[in-house]
Each structure stands twice: as structure tokens, then as C-alpha cells.
Design an enzyme around this catalytic site. Sequence first.
Site, PDB file in Angstrom:
ATOM      1  N   ASN A  96       0.822  -1.204   0.000  1.00 18.37           N
ATOM      2  CA  ASN A  96       0.000   0.000   0.000  1.00 18.37           C
ATOM      3  C   ASN A  96       0.854   1.250   0.000  1.00 18.37           C
ATOM      4  OD1 ASN A  96      -2.082  -1.823   0.175  1.00 18.37           O
ATOM      5  ND2 ASN A  96      -2.358  -1.555   2.389  1.00 18.37           N
ATOM      6  N   ASP A  98      -0.502   4.125   1.224  1.00 20.07           N
ATOM      7  CA  ASP A  98      -0.986   5.029   2.273  1.00 20.07           C
ATOM      8  C   ASP A  98      -0.065   4.953   3.488  1.00 20.07           C
ATOM      9  OD1 ASP A  98      -3.449   2.511   2.778  1.00 20.07           O
ATOM     10  OD2 ASP A  98      -1.870   2.960   4.230  1.00 20.07           O
ATOM     11  N   HIS A 113       5.738  -0.558  -2.834  1.00 20.25           N
ATOM     12  CA  HIS A 113       5.218   0.188  -3.982  1.00 20.25           C
ATOM     13  C   HIS A 113       5.236   1.687  -3.755  1.00 20.25           C
ATOM     14  CE1 HIS A 113       2.882  -3.732  -5.000  1.00 20.25           C
ATOM     15  NE2 HIS A 113       4.147  -3.785  -5.371  1.00 20.25           N
ATOM     16  N   PRO A 216     -11.427 -12.005   2.993  1.00 16.40           N
ATOM     17  CA  PRO A 216     -12.789 -12.555   2.848  1.00 16.40           C
ATOM     18  C   PRO A 216     -12.999 -13.289   1.524  1.00 16.40           C
ATOM     19  CG  PRO A 216     -12.815 -10.152   2.704  1.00 16.40           C
ATOM     20  CD  PRO A 216     -11.434 -10.547   3.075  1.00 16.40           C
TER      21      PRO A 216
HETATM   22  C1  BV8 Z   1       8.383  -4.671 -11.510  1.00 13.12           C
HETATM   23  C2  BV8 Z   1       1.493   1.657  -6.508  1.00 13.12           C
HETATM   24  C3  BV8 Z   1      10.429  -4.947 -12.660  1.00 13.12           C
HETATM   25  C4  BV8 Z   1       0.685   2.535  -7.385  1.00 13.12           C
HETATM   26  C5  BV8 Z   1       1.182  -0.603  -7.329  1.00 13.12           C
HETATM   27  C6  BV8 Z   1       6.489 -10.925 -12.727  1.00 13.12           C
HETATM   28  C7  BV8 Z   1       7.624 -10.383 -12.150  1.00 13.12           C
HETATM   29  C8  BV8 Z   1       7.841  -9.011 -12.148  1.00 13.12           C
HETATM   30  C9  BV8 Z   1       6.893  -8.146 -12.713  1.00 13.12           C
HETATM   31  C10 BV8 Z   1       5.754  -8.679 -13.276  1.00 13.12           C
HETATM   32  C11 BV8 Z   1       5.549 -10.069 -13.294  1.00 13.12           C
HETATM   33  N1  BV8 Z   1       4.351 -10.291 -13.896  1.00 13.12           N
HETATM   34  C12 BV8 Z   1       3.794  -9.102 -14.252  1.00 13.12           C
HETATM   35  C13 BV8 Z   1       4.624  -8.109 -13.913  1.00 13.12           C
HETATM   36  C14 BV8 Z   1       4.406  -6.698 -14.160  1.00 13.12           C
HETATM   37  C15 BV8 Z   1       3.665  -5.993 -13.042  1.00 13.12           C
HETATM   38  C16 BV8 Z   1       2.495  -6.780 -12.485  1.00 13.12           C
HETATM   39  O1  BV8 Z   1       2.602  -7.419 -11.448  1.00 13.12           O
HETATM   40  N2  BV8 Z   1       1.354  -6.704 -13.150  1.00 13.12           N
HETATM   41  C17 BV8 Z   1       0.156  -7.352 -12.663  1.00 13.12           C
HETATM   42  C18 BV8 Z   1      -1.070  -6.494 -13.003  1.00 13.12           C
HETATM   43  C19 BV8 Z   1       0.079  -8.730 -13.290  1.00 13.12           C
HETATM   44  N3  BV8 Z   1       4.573  -5.653 -11.960  1.00 13.12           N
HETATM   45  C20 BV8 Z   1       5.261  -4.500 -12.036  1.00 13.12           C
HETATM   46  O2  BV8 Z   1       5.238  -3.755 -12.998  1.00 13.12           O
HETATM   47  C21 BV8 Z   1       6.126  -4.159 -10.829  1.00 13.12           C
HETATM   48  N4  BV8 Z   1       7.429  -3.771 -11.294  1.00 13.12           N
HETATM   49  O3  BV8 Z   1       8.198  -5.840 -11.387  1.00 13.12           O
HETATM   50  O4  BV8 Z   1       9.606  -4.118 -11.894  1.00 13.12           O
HETATM   51  C22 BV8 Z   1       9.940  -4.757 -14.055  1.00 13.12           C
HETATM   52  C23 BV8 Z   1      10.218  -3.562 -14.690  1.00 13.12           C
HETATM   53  C24 BV8 Z   1       9.782  -3.394 -16.023  1.00 13.12           C
HETATM   54  C25 BV8 Z   1       9.071  -4.418 -16.665  1.00 13.12           C
HETATM   55  C26 BV8 Z   1       8.766  -5.607 -15.983  1.00 13.12           C
HETATM   56  C27 BV8 Z   1       9.202  -5.774 -14.680  1.00 13.12           C
HETATM   57  C28 BV8 Z   1       5.555  -2.958 -10.099  1.00 13.12           C
HETATM   58  C29 BV8 Z   1       4.254  -3.302  -9.439  1.00 13.12           C
HETATM   59  C30 BV8 Z   1       3.817  -2.149  -8.532  1.00 13.12           C
HETATM   60  C31 BV8 Z   1       2.605  -1.474  -9.123  1.00 13.12           C
HETATM   61  N5  BV8 Z   1       2.136  -0.444  -8.200  1.00 13.12           N
HETATM   62  N6  BV8 Z   1       0.861   0.347  -6.462  1.00 13.12           N
HETATM   63  C32 BV8 Z   1      -0.622   2.880  -6.733  1.00 13.12           C
HETATM   64  O5  BV8 Z   1      -0.963   2.383  -5.646  1.00 13.12           O
HETATM   65  O6  BV8 Z   1      -1.350   3.699  -7.354  1.00 13.12           O
HETATM   66  S1  BV8 Z   1       0.407  -2.086  -7.238  1.00 13.12           S
HETATM   67  C33 BV8 Z   1      -1.172  -1.936  -6.624  1.00 13.12           C
HETATM   68  O7  BV8 Z   1      -1.676  -3.278  -6.573  1.00 13.12           O
HETATM   69  C34 BV8 Z   1      -1.300  -1.442  -5.193  1.00 13.12           C
HETATM   70  O8  BV8 Z   1      -0.070  -1.202  -4.553  1.00 13.12           O
HETATM   71  C35 BV8 Z   1      -1.971  -2.627  -4.517  1.00 13.12           C
HETATM   72  O9  BV8 Z   1      -1.675  -2.709  -3.190  1.00 13.12           O
HETATM   73  C36 BV8 Z   1      -1.341  -3.699  -5.285  1.00 13.12           C
HETATM   74  C37 BV8 Z   1      -1.727  -5.113  -5.117  1.00 13.12           C
HETATM   75  O10 BV8 Z   1      -3.074  -5.198  -5.011  1.00 13.12           O
HETATM   76  P1  BV8 Z   1      -3.664  -5.578  -3.571  1.00 13.12           P
HETATM   77  O11 BV8 Z   1      -2.973  -4.786  -2.528  1.00 13.12           O
HETATM   78  O12 BV8 Z   1      -3.640  -7.043  -3.422  1.00 13.12           O
HETATM   79  O13 BV8 Z   1      -5.099  -4.977  -3.704  1.00 13.12           O
HETATM   80  P2  BV8 Z   1      -6.323  -5.574  -4.503  1.00 13.12           P
HETATM   81  O14 BV8 Z   1      -7.315  -4.478  -4.633  1.00 13.12           O
HETATM   82  O15 BV8 Z   1      -5.852  -6.313  -5.712  1.00 13.12           O
HETATM   83  O16 BV8 Z   1      -6.892  -6.702  -3.525  1.00 13.12           O
HETATM   84  C38 BV8 Z   1      -7.410  -6.330  -2.274  1.00 13.12           C
HETATM   85  C39 BV8 Z   1      -7.652  -7.617  -1.531  1.00 13.12           C
HETATM   86  O17 BV8 Z   1      -8.131  -7.289  -0.241  1.00 13.12           O
HETATM   87  C40 BV8 Z   1      -8.689  -8.511  -2.183  1.00 13.12           C
HETATM   88  O18 BV8 Z   1      -8.212  -9.842  -2.235  1.00 13.12           O
HETATM   89  C41 BV8 Z   1      -9.904  -8.396  -1.249  1.00 13.12           C
HETATM   90  O19 BV8 Z   1     -10.623  -9.617  -1.189  1.00 13.12           O
HETATM   91  C42 BV8 Z   1      -9.240  -8.111   0.056  1.00 13.12           C
HETATM   92  N7  BV8 Z   1     -10.054  -7.375   1.022  1.00 13.12           N
HETATM   93  C43 BV8 Z   1     -11.018  -6.443   0.760  1.00 13.12           C
HETATM   94  N8  BV8 Z   1     -11.512  -5.992   1.928  1.00 13.12           N
HETATM   95  C44 BV8 Z   1     -10.838  -6.625   2.945  1.00 13.12           C
HETATM   96  C45 BV8 Z   1      -9.907  -7.497   2.345  1.00 13.12           C
HETATM   97  N9  BV8 Z   1      -9.080  -8.281   3.073  1.00 13.12           N
HETATM   98  C46 BV8 Z   1      -9.171  -8.197   4.410  1.00 13.12           C
HETATM   99  N10 BV8 Z   1     -10.032  -7.379   5.053  1.00 13.12           N
HETATM  100  C47 BV8 Z   1     -10.880  -6.588   4.347  1.00 13.12           C
HETATM  101  N11 BV8 Z   1     -11.739  -5.784   4.993  1.00 13.12           N
END
Ligand code: BV8
Length: 242
Positions: A96, A98, A113, A216
Site C-alpha cells: 500500500n 498510504d 510500492h 474474505p
Molecule cells: C516490476 C502503486 C520490474 C501505485 C502498485 C512478474 C515479475 C515481475 C513483474 C511482473 C511479473 N508479472 C507481471 C509483472 C508486471 C507488473 C504486475 O505485477 N502486473 C500485474 C497487473 C500482473 N509488476 C510490475 O510492474 C512491478 N514492477 O516488477 O519491476 C519490471 C520492470 C519493467 C518491466 C517488468 C518488470 C511494479 C508493481 C507495482 C505497481 N504499483 N501500487 C498505486 O498504488 O497507485 S500495485 C497496486 O496493486 C497497489 O499497490 C496494490 O496494493 C497492489 C496489489 O493489489 P492488492 O494490494 O492485493 O489490492 P487488490 O485491490 O488487488 O486486492 C485487495 C484484496 O483485499 C482482495 O483480495 C480483497 O478480497 C481483500 N479485502 C477487501 N476488503 C478486505 C480485504 N481483506 C481483508 N479485510 C478486508 N476488509
Amino acid sequence: MLATLREARHVVVLTGAGVSAESGVPTFRDAQTGLWARYDATALATPEAFRADPALVWGWYEWRRAAVLRAAPNPAHTAIAALAGQVPALTVITQNVDDLHERAGSAPVIHLHGRLMKPRCFRCGTAWRYPAGIPDEPEGGRRVAPPDCPRCAGPIRPGVVWFGESLPADEWQSALAAAAGCDLMLAVGTSALVYPAAELPQIAVNSGATLVQINPQATSLDGIAHWNLPGAAGITLPALLQ
Ligand code: BV8
């Protein structure tokens, strides 16, 4: 499981957007609201999107910053902060941007991040400071032009790691070491869809740690977690850690 918690020498807590959900901060993959409902967050959180339309991206982050400024840490953040005094070693790793872990008392926090509250110049990297107060929420879809850097006149950007950008090397190395060296990992509120952060739970399990997931919804961690606690973090964590 409690015995595991009581016996653990080094606990890692890995959090995602779900840990802040009960504070009113929208998660990444819940339906976005207002203008943002039309956008895929992952499409906005990129340097390309910022280059193409800096005012749209800056407006989105101002909306999110307003939500964070209006939010307060919830019982999950508080329980995690209290854990520091209950186990020999604790590492808090968050995806996160925040500052709710810090406002609940956790320190240090590994921000994989980046941090919303640490803006910098997109061109020269100079750190910048937000003006006091809570920005108007450009919910209505107002684009908000980013401020100009006082040094080079480049656009100011949020201090976060966008998709396609590398994670801060020190933070990532610290997170890797903690995951490989812990004997218990709590994965709280993450969909485990974003890499390389999503690799950390498997690294912990491969190193012999117990993995407890609090979410959840089902995620890809269900298959490797020793315990899946299907509840909201703000309720489940205090009950688990009391
Ligand atoms: C990188 C900042 C090298 C911005 C964010 C393999 C290896 C390396 C890279 C990759 C790879 N495969 C793909 C990639 C590329 C990419 C990637 O992962 N893409 C995804 C979409 C497949 N990764 C990158 O680009 C990373 N860089 O690896 O550098 C590189 C360089 C160049 C080229 C290639 C590689 C950088 C990733 C960082 C991106 N920035 N955040 C911003 O915040 O605006 S990521 C963003 O997603 C947020 O930080 C967020 O936190 C994060 C992950 O999501 P979650 O936190 O899990 O949140 P989400 O909404 O998805 O889920 C919430 C969960 O909470 C749910 O499961 C829900 O059920 C649950 N929930 C809801 N309410 C509750 C709850 N749980 C408990 N209690 C509750 N009350």
C-alpha cells in the site's frame, strides 16, 4: 495456530489494499467510484498514463490522497502495530502507498510500492511537499494539473511505484530477506496478483514458514496457506492477536 504465533521468532506481516478497506480507502480491484469507475486502476498507475495525460493521473491520485487523509487506521492496523511488542522480531511489509500503518504506530514499514505522501519531480526526482489541507476530490472527473517542479519545471508525480517500474531495491531486498527468514507470515488483504510482491508468500513457505492468509475472498494463496481465515482484517486480526 496460536501456538505457532506464540512460538514464532520472526513474524512477517504482508499487507495489501484490503487492510485499509475498513478505513474507507478503496482497494485497487474493488469497483472504483465516480470517474474512476471508467478506468482500470492498473491502466492509470503507469508512467505511460502520466505522460499521456498527467492531469488525469494526478487527479486520480489527489482523489486517493483525499481518501487517505480523511481515513484513520482501523483495528487491523492497530493490531499489527501492537504485535511488535508481542513477538521477538516483526517485519511489516506493505504493497500500500498510504501511511495508515505508520499512523497506527508501526515502524519501520517496508513500502514495496512507494508512498503516496512522498511526491517527487517526474523529470529530476526532486522531492516535493504537498500543501497543507485535504484536496478537493476531483470525483466529478475534474482533471487536476500536477504542480511544476520548483527546480526544473517538470511535472510533480506521486511517490509511488507504477506498473512497469522497478521496486525500490533496498525495500525489495529487505522484503526478500524477511520472507526467507521468518517462521510465520500473515498475508493480510492482498489479492496476490501483483508481482514481484506476490512471490513473497511462496518464498516464506519454501523456507519453512507457516503462512496464514486473512482475506474474505479466495486468492491464489489459498492453495499454499496453512491457515485461511476468511474474514475482514479489522475483525479477524484483533481476534487472532489478542
Ligand atoms: C516490476 C502503486 C520490474 C501505485 C502498485 C512478474 C515479475 C515481475 C513483474 C511482473 C511479473 N508479472 C507481471 C509483472 C508486471 C507488473 C504486475 O505485477 N502486473 C500485474 C497487473 C500482473 N509488476 C510490475 O510492474 C512491478 N514492477 O516488477 O519491476 C519490471 C520492470 C519493467 C518491466 C517488468 C518488470 C511494479 C508493481 C507495482 C505497481 N504499483 N501500487 C498505486 O498504488 O497507485 S500495485 C497496486 O496493486 C497497489 O499497490 C496494490 O496494493 C497492489 C496489489 O493489489 P492488492 O494490494 O492485493 O489490492 P487488490 O485491490 O488487488 O486486492 C485487495 C484484496 O483485499 C482482495 O483480495 C480483497 O478480497 C481483500 N479485502 C477487501 N476488503 C478486505 C480485504 N481483506 C481483508 N479485510 C478486508 N476488509
